[in-house]
Design a protein around this motif. Structure first.
Motif, PDB file in Angstrom:
ATOM      1  N   GLU A  70      -6.385  -5.987  -3.446  1.00 59.61           N
ATOM      2  CA  GLU A  70      -5.251  -6.964  -4.473  1.00 59.61           C
ATOM      3  C   GLU A  70      -6.443  -8.151  -5.442  1.00 59.61           C
ATOM      4  O   GLU A  70      -5.978  -7.788  -6.369  1.00 59.61           O
TER       5      GLU A  70
ATOM      6  N   ASP B 232      -4.012 -10.721  -0.071  1.00 58.70           N
ATOM      7  CA  ASP B 232      -5.250  -9.403   0.406  1.00 58.70           C
ATOM      8  C   ASP B 232      -6.508  -8.897  -0.520  1.00 58.70           C
ATOM      9  O   ASP B 232      -6.526  -9.236  -2.066  1.00 58.70           O
TER      10      ASP B 232
ATOM     11  N   THR C 197       8.924  -5.485  -5.958  1.00 56.73           N
ATOM     12  CA  THR C 197       7.974  -6.405  -3.950  1.00 56.73           C
ATOM     13  C   THR C 197       9.643  -6.598  -3.574  1.00 56.73           C
ATOM     14  O   THR C 197       9.484  -7.615  -4.890  1.00 56.73           O
TER      15      THR C 197
ATOM     16  N   SER D  59      -1.029 -10.792  -3.551  1.00 58.46           N
ATOM     17  CA  SER D  59      -1.211 -11.553  -2.606  1.00 58.46           C
ATOM     18  C   SER D  59      -2.488 -12.050  -1.668  1.00 58.46           C
ATOM     19  O   SER D  59      -3.283 -11.798  -2.654  1.00 58.46           O
TER      20      SER D  59
ATOM     21  N   LEU E 131      11.036  -6.932   6.463  1.00 61.63           N
ATOM     22  CA  LEU E 131      10.091  -7.062   5.474  1.00 61.63           C
ATOM     23  C   LEU E 131      10.453  -8.556   4.956  1.00 61.63           C
ATOM     24  O   LEU E 131      11.991  -9.052   4.808  1.00 61.63           O
TER      25      LEU E 131
ATOM     26  N   THR F 131       6.723 -13.339   7.617  1.00 68.36           N
ATOM     27  CA  THR F 131       7.815 -12.472   6.988  1.00 68.36           C
ATOM     28  C   THR F 131       9.126 -14.137   6.931  1.00 68.36           C
ATOM     29  O   THR F 131       8.971 -13.850   6.067  1.00 68.36           O
TER      30      THR F 131
ATOM     31  N   ALA G 128       2.192  -4.363  -5.226  1.00 67.93           N
ATOM     32  CA  ALA G 128       3.725  -3.700  -4.626  1.00 67.93           C
ATOM     33  C   ALA G 128       2.636  -4.140  -3.201  1.00 67.93           C
ATOM     34  O   ALA G 128       1.545  -3.547  -3.142  1.00 67.93           O
ATOM     35  N   ARG G 129       3.620  -3.196  -1.803  1.00 71.32           N
ATOM     36  CA  ARG G 129       3.266  -3.083  -0.598  1.00 71.32           C
ATOM     37  C   ARG G 129       2.967  -1.621  -0.750  1.00 71.32           C
ATOM     38  O   ARG G 129       1.718  -1.380  -0.137  1.00 71.32           O
ATOM     39  N   TRP G 130       3.241  -1.029  -1.468  1.00 70.79           N
ATOM     40  CA  TRP G 130       2.859   0.740  -1.710  1.00 70.79           C
ATOM     41  C   TRP G 130       2.389   1.066  -2.334  1.00 70.79           C
ATOM     42  O   TRP G 130       2.751   0.867  -3.848  1.00 70.79           O
TER      43      TRP G 130
END
Length: 376
Positions: free
Chosen positions: A228, A225, A270, A223, A15, A46, A191-193
């Motif tokens: 988000e 996304d 993150t 991000s 990542l 990445t 964060a990603r998770w």
């Protein structure tokens, strides 16, 4: 020390944060092999930030195992075949091992996991310098482990991300367009998770408190996304001091530029937090169910940092970086029983008061240092 290589390949196909934390090796290699050409193999999505790194000749992307439609030679494995005097992988997975074996003519270096005997045996066949993965140390120290194996001296490990004048211009234009002048703080509440989330309502309170107390303009980022972005806009609407929103419109290099100019950064476990730490901005990082000794933000301004004990939970304070983590009965703390809950109990144990107190301490320390510099 090994004989001086003319060409070097570094492989990290994980990542963004993993790739960023492997950048200290670039400086170490060029310190000792100043004329070497260094290429970097990373996954698409990445490693793009490395394209701005003047120390790297080329970034190669490893999207898939299969060959290109034009044949093996046009695929990424074909680009690597016996082209490097020294090839190094940070990964223990097969992809990195195969890439290094194919690429390295003379020296091939990589890690193996002792608890996987068959894979370990294969790695030792593929590598000229097999290294045991040390899961009880910070991930950045893998750079030191590689340096020692190659016979290279090292007194400091520095995580680094680069940007150029066009990146600076983009960031400046965004701030000017929002009438942002003076000092600002950056909050990255994602964060990603999801188990790493702290709760956007808490960030709202922190943002308002610090903006009032320290006369800072809040800047909130996310991000690209869509989920988000929606959460960012919803949370920011609750702020009494409206933040400037940057919903994934900056590249990672531009984010580094934005963060370096900030008075303070607050974020979660993150990649953006690791970028912030690398720029030297005062940083408050909020961690939950994560192996803190392995993944806390790295302080570039210290020499080789004192290792954090395995299993440690709590606060870590270096000169400009505070990492907060609540106590927990789970061990080891990596995706424990509460993993997957929207409001993770470990994260919720961190309070607004904790975060504001650490942020104020760092801000006041920065002011004192500036005053001392003027007197000096």
């Amino acid at each position: 020390m090994i004989e001086t290589p003319a060409t070097i390949l570094i492989v990290n196909t994980r990542l963004i944060g993993d790739v960023l934390l492997s950048t200290p090796l670039i400086h170490l290699l060029l310190q000792h092999f100043s004329c070497a050409a260094i290429d970097f193999l990373a996954n698409r999505g990445t490693g793009e930030f490395l394209e701005k790194d003047p120390r790297i000749r080329r970034v190669i992307y490893s999207d898939k195992w299969q060959k290109s439609s034009k044949g093996w030679k046009s695929g990424y494995l074909g680009q690597l075949f016996r082209r490097y005097d020294l090839a190094i992988t940070f990964n223990t997975a097969d992809r990195g091992a195969v890439a290094v074996f194919i690429a390295g003519r003379f020296y091939r270096l990589g890690f193996y996991q002792e608890d996987k005997p068959i894979a370990s045996w294969l790695r030792k066949l593929l590598y000229t310098h097999p290294l045991k993965l040390q899961s009880d140390q910070h991930i950045v120290l893998a750079n030191l482990q590689i340096a020692v194996a190659l016979g290279l001296s090292c007194d400091r490990l520095q995580v680094k991300l680069f940007w150029d004048e066009s990146d600076q211009a983009t960031v400046t234009a965004k701030l000017v367009a929002s009438n942002l002048s003076g000092h600002y703080l950056v909050i990255h509440p994602f964060a990603r998770w999801r188990y790493k989330y702290w709760g956007t309502s808490r960030f709202v309170e922190v943002s308002d408190r610090l903006a009032r107390q320290h006369q800072l303009r809040p800047v909130w980022t996310s991000s690209p996304d869509n989920k988000e972005i929606a959460l960012l806009q919803e949370a920011a609407a609750g702020c009494s001091i409206k933040p400037l929103l940057i919903p994934g419109t900056l590249s990672l290099n531009q984010m580094g530029c934005l963060l370096e100019g900030a008075a303070l950064y607050i974020g979660l476990d993150t990649a953006i937090t690791h970028i912030a730490a690398s720029t030297g901005v005062p940083t408050v990082a909020l961690y939950g169910p994560t192996e803190l000794w392995r993944w806390h933000p790295w302080d570039n301004e210290s020499s080789l940092q004192k290792p954090i004990s395995v299993g440690y939970r709590g606060a870590i304070r270096t000169r400009k970086i505070t990492t907060l983590q609540a106590g927990c009965e789970h061990y080891p703390c990596i995706r424990p029983h509460c993993y997957g809950e929207v409001e993770n109990p470990c994260m919720m144990a961190l309070t607004v008061e904790d975060v504001c107190a650490e942020a104020s301490r760092l801000l006041e320390m920065t002011v004192q240092e500036r005053q001392g510099a003027r007197v000096g």
